[in-house]
Design an enzyme around this catalytic site. Structure first.
Site, mmCIF file in Angstrom:
data_model
loop_
_atom_site.group_PDB
_atom_site.id
_atom_site.type_symbol
_atom_site.label_atom_id
_atom_site.label_comp_id
_atom_site.label_asym_id
_atom_site.label_seq_id
_atom_site.Cartn_x
_atom_site.Cartn_y
_atom_site.Cartn_z
ATOM 1 N N SER A 234 18.396 -10.538 25.448
ATOM 2 C CA SER A 234 18.049 -9.890 24.187
ATOM 3 C C SER A 234 16.887 -8.913 24.322
ATOM 4 O O SER A 234 16.969 -7.951 25.072
ATOM 5 C CB SER A 234 17.742 -10.981 23.165
ATOM 6 O OG SER A 234 17.575 -10.419 21.906
ATOM 7 N N HIS A 235 15.799 -9.185 23.620
ATOM 8 C CA HIS A 235 14.682 -8.247 23.546
ATOM 9 C C HIS A 235 13.716 -8.400 24.718
ATOM 10 O O HIS A 235 12.700 -7.717 24.756
ATOM 11 C CB HIS A 235 13.933 -8.486 22.233
ATOM 12 C CG HIS A 235 13.541 -9.923 22.070
ATOM 13 N ND1 HIS A 235 14.460 -10.894 21.740
ATOM 14 C CD2 HIS A 235 12.379 -10.560 22.251
ATOM 15 C CE1 HIS A 235 13.865 -12.077 21.712
ATOM 16 N NE2 HIS A 235 12.590 -11.897 22.021
ATOM 17 N N ASP B 236 17.696 -3.663 19.812
ATOM 18 C CA ASP B 236 17.148 -4.340 20.990
ATOM 19 C C ASP B 236 18.155 -4.402 22.133
ATOM 20 O O ASP B 236 19.225 -3.788 22.077
ATOM 21 C CB ASP B 236 16.642 -5.741 20.615
ATOM 22 C CG ASP B 236 17.774 -6.728 20.367
ATOM 23 O OD1 ASP B 236 18.854 -6.291 19.914
ATOM 24 O OD2 ASP B 236 17.582 -7.932 20.616
ATOM 25 N N ASP C 236 20.415 -6.457 23.240
ATOM 26 C CA ASP C 236 21.814 -6.792 22.961
ATOM 27 C C ASP C 236 22.271 -6.298 21.589
ATOM 28 O O ASP C 236 23.322 -6.702 21.095
ATOM 29 C CB ASP C 236 22.044 -8.300 23.096
ATOM 30 C CG ASP C 236 21.144 -9.132 22.193
ATOM 31 O OD1 ASP C 236 20.074 -8.622 21.788
ATOM 32 O OD2 ASP C 236 21.506 -10.276 21.882
ATOM 33 N N ASP D 171 21.430 -6.797 18.535
ATOM 34 C CA ASP D 171 21.517 -7.596 17.310
ATOM 35 C C ASP D 171 20.283 -7.421 16.421
ATOM 36 O O ASP D 171 20.296 -7.797 15.257
ATOM 37 C CB ASP D 171 21.803 -9.082 17.602
ATOM 38 C CG ASP D 171 20.772 -9.735 18.494
ATOM 39 O OD1 ASP D 171 19.890 -9.019 19.029
ATOM 40 O OD2 ASP D 171 20.856 -10.966 18.677
ATOM 41 N N ARG D 172 19.211 -6.845 16.985
ATOM 42 C CA ARG D 172 18.022 -6.588 16.159
ATOM 43 C C ARG D 172 17.991 -5.132 15.729
ATOM 44 O O ARG D 172 18.604 -4.274 16.381
ATOM 45 C CB ARG D 172 16.748 -6.853 16.951
ATOM 46 C CG ARG D 172 16.577 -8.276 17.365
ATOM 47 C CD ARG D 172 15.243 -8.459 18.032
ATOM 48 N NE ARG D 172 15.073 -9.863 18.377
ATOM 49 C CZ ARG D 172 13.896 -10.458 18.514
ATOM 50 N NH1 ARG D 172 12.786 -9.761 18.363
ATOM 51 N NH2 ARG D 172 13.828 -11.726 18.820
ATOM 52 N N LYS E 113 23.325 -11.663 13.997
ATOM 53 C CA LYS E 113 22.624 -10.563 13.372
ATOM 54 C C LYS E 113 23.129 -9.283 14.003
ATOM 55 O O LYS E 113 23.709 -9.308 15.077
ATOM 56 C CB LYS E 113 21.112 -10.723 13.495
ATOM 57 C CG LYS E 113 20.563 -10.917 14.900
ATOM 58 C CD LYS E 113 19.073 -11.218 14.806
ATOM 59 C CE LYS E 113 18.421 -11.297 16.174
ATOM 60 N NZ LYS E 113 18.469 -12.633 16.764
HETATM 61 C C1 VG1 Z 1 12.912 -15.126 18.489
HETATM 62 C C2 VG1 Z 1 12.811 -14.820 17.020
HETATM 63 C C3 VG1 Z 1 13.997 -15.397 16.274
HETATM 64 C C4 VG1 Z 1 15.291 -14.859 16.884
HETATM 65 C C5 VG1 Z 1 15.309 -15.161 18.373
HETATM 66 C C6 VG1 Z 1 16.513 -14.555 19.056
HETATM 67 O O1 VG1 Z 1 12.877 -16.514 18.697
HETATM 68 O O2 VG1 Z 1 11.605 -15.313 16.489
HETATM 69 O O3 VG1 Z 1 13.888 -15.055 14.919
HETATM 70 O O4 VG1 Z 1 16.404 -15.458 16.280
HETATM 71 O O5 VG1 Z 1 14.141 -14.617 18.997
HETATM 72 O O6 VG1 Z 1 16.506 -13.170 18.908
HETATM 73 P P1 VG1 Z 1 11.538 -17.280 19.152
HETATM 74 O O7 VG1 Z 1 11.953 -18.700 19.346
HETATM 75 O O8 VG1 Z 1 11.057 -16.596 20.395
HETATM 76 O O9 VG1 Z 1 10.560 -17.103 18.051
HETATM 77 V V1 VG1 Z 1 17.210 -12.161 20.056
HETATM 78 O O10 VG1 Z 1 17.402 -10.717 19.430
HETATM 79 O O11 VG1 Z 1 18.062 -13.255 20.919
HETATM 80 O O12 VG1 Z 1 18.572 -12.035 19.980
HETATM 81 CO CO CO Z 2 18.722 -9.618 20.493
#
Ligand code: VG1
Ligand code: CO
Length: 543
Positions: free
Chosen positions: A113-114, A277, A279, A281-282, A376
């Site tokens: 992800s991010h 981001d 992937d 989804d953000r 998302k």
């Molecule tokens: C973080 C964010 C959460 C989000 C998760 C996955 O988790 O706070 O809101 O769902 O990332 O996002 P954490 O446990 O680090 O606070 V990402 O864009 O996988 O896709």
């Molecule tokens: Co993501």
């Protein structure tokens, strides 16, 4: 070609976090590491024979290698068919869309992800179930249990499969369909939004700058914005997914997407800026000289939802993660629909969406989405904003300010203390938990503490209970301080402190958030003894 049974040993302590298993690339490159986790998925699912799965990732370093390994393992485990994105590319929302549209048993998404990518960056893997959403806790727990007892995995000795050509073929008896990663998704977006209105809006000279941060959102944004909607070429920047994201930290927030912020601060700024981001989804939405907080974005999308054809009959309910601001609740109240509060992580929205209880959902971490898929969705959120701008003829800042004037402003900020010592982080949280009962009724930050607890969620659909989801200090005036430890980091621990206060008075809406939240910020640090326990006086990232 034949199936090989490879002896292996269990690895322990690799529990999937908020969103799948995330580790440094080097960890995933260890012998048997990825294979063990993939076999644990197949074993936890029970019988995968005859099933069809989706497979793809955000294109980061190790994506292509992992796709080949998983294809060969799927074949050896008797999977009937895998739909894999061309070049191994599929965004998280794109995968969710493919699973749902083609009624697949599930899908494997390769993404951290991010988190940054590249040989020294992070890699990740997650499993999504047949509704298109992240595996719920009972499934991730079962996968974890399998990783602790695994003794062998199955893999075909076939040669690498050509994933760069859109076509169907077979790999050791399993059908492999290489698909256009964007096509199904683009079709779905056209059903949800008023493409004609957005096209006209763009044709009239309105402009968007979409920064894909060299991650997987690029192909989707280029095809939809520049292709289908006719935005001028170059409206999408950094649109080609690169293995190291071109050095970008693919996290769409004002701290990392600095170039986008500069463009929206400039004299010739476009009407709207957006970023997604790793992937996709953000999303981050930026107006001229104004970043829309994700919590506000959710509330604004909900308040304007009926402008979009896919939502014209209104919303069944709005769901937000607990740390997300209460701005969406105020809209739900005005609309006379239920508001749901879930733990952090998209998997908790799945049941509410499946049961038709919620239509739109959001998280403060730059995540918004709806019942169109079960993840998302970054590009979806941007299209929703474009639809709102096109339908109202207003600018981003105007929409936001009008929203605050009508519903009040929820000042909001998240302070992250990244890479802190894990033991110190655990001590901090347990100390906090220890003093919750004594806090109620006391004065803090010039307010009275009304409730102090550790958030627990009872899923209204399946009755499952998720505990210890974050410490909440809620004040009599509705302000909140929330503490949680991140479940997505790969180095030490990350403490997230979420701060929120409500302001009804429109003359005070222009106050900078850090100023409006100053007394809560000070109180949050003192109460948790952050400097004392972690050695950090200031957070690493403030959004
Ligand atoms: C973080 C964010 C959460 C989000 C998760 C996955 O988790 O706070 O809101 O769902 O990332 O996002 P954490 O446990 O680090 O606070 V990402 O864009 O996988 O896709
Ligand atoms: Co993501």
């Amino acid at each position: 070609m034949s199936t090989q049974t490879i002896q292996t040993q269990p690895f322990t302590g690799q529990k999937p976090g908020t969103s799948g298993l995330r580790k440094k690339v080097g960890v995933f490159q260890q012998r048997h590491y990825l294979e063990n986790f993939v076999q644990a998925i197949f074993d936890a699912l029970g019988d995968v024979k005859g099933k069809t799965l989706a497979l793809g990732g955000d294109g980061r370093y190790h994506n292509r290698v992992a796709v080949q390994t998983i294809l060969k393992m799927a074949a050896a485990n008797g999977v009937a068919k895998v739909m894999v994105g061309k070049d191994g590319i599929l965004s998280t929302p794109g995968t969710s869309c493919v699973i749902r549209k083609h009624k697949l048993s599930g899908g494997i998404i390769l993404s951290a992800s991010h988190n940054p990518g590249g040989p020294d960056g992070d890699f990740g893997i997650k499993y999504n179930i047949d509704n298109g959403g992240p595996a719920p806790e009972k499934v991730t727990d079962a996968i974890f249990a399998k990783t602790e007892t695994i003794t062998r995995y199955l893999i075909s000795d076939a040669l690498d499969y050509d994933i760069d050509t859109i076509a169907s073929g077979t790999l050791d008896g399993m059908t492999v369909e290489v698909i256009d990663p964007v096509a199904d998704y683009a079709e779905l977006m056209q059903q949800l939004f008023d493409f004609n209105a957005i096209k006209t809006w763009l044709a009239n000279g309105h402009r968007i700058r979409y920064d894909a941060l060299s991650a997987v959102g690029g192909p989707y944004a280029i095809e939809i914005l520049e292709g289908l909607l006719g935005a001028p070429k170059g409206s999408v920047v950094n649109g080609i997914p690169l293995e190291d994201f071109g050095g970008h930290h693919p996290d769409p927030n004002p701290v990392y997407a600095t170039d986008l912020i500069e463009h929206l601060d400039a004299a010739d700024a476009p009407d709207i800026g957006a970023a997604s981001d790793g992937d996709a989804d953000r999303n981050m939405i930026v107006g001229r000289k104004l970043v829309v907080t994700p919590s506000d974005s959710l509330a604004i999308i909900a308040a304007h939802a009926t402008v979009a054809p896919g939502y014209k009959s209104g919303l069944a309910g709005i769901a937000r993660s607990m740390p997300t601001s209460q701005a969406a609740d105020v809209v739900a109240k005005a609309l006379g629909i239920p508001a749901y509060e879930t733990p952090t992580g998209w998997k908790f929205f799945g049941n509410l969406l499946d049961a038709g209880k919620a239509t739109v959902c959001g998280e403060e971490s730059y995540g918004t989405g709806s019942n169109h898929i079960r993840e998302k969705d970054g590009v979806w959120a941007v299209l929703f904003w474009l639809n709102i701008l096109a339908a109202t003829g207003k600018g981003v800042a105007e929409i936001v300010e009008e929203h605050w004037a009508k519903y009040g402003r929820h000042f909001y900020s998240r302070h992250d203390f990244e890479g802190i010592d894990t033991d110190a982080a655990n001590t901090l949280m347990s100390d906090l938990r220890g003093k919750l009962t004594t806090l109620v009724g006391t004065q803090l930050a010039n307010r009275t503490v009304q409730l102090a607890d550790d958030f627990a969620y009872l899923d209204p659909v399946d009755g499952s209970l998720s505990q210890k989801q974050g410490v909440r200090i809620i004040f009599a005036d509705g302000s909140r301080i929330i503490y949680r430890l991140s479940g997505t980091g790969t180095e030490g621990a990350t403490l997230r402190v979420y701060l929120e206060s409500y302001e009804a008075d429109v003359t005070r809406h222009a106050t900078p958030p850090q100023e409006a939240l100053a007394d809560l910020i000070t109180a949050s640090r003192e109460l948790a003894r952050i400097a004392e326990l972690t050695g950090r006086k200031e957070p690493t990232v403030v959004t």
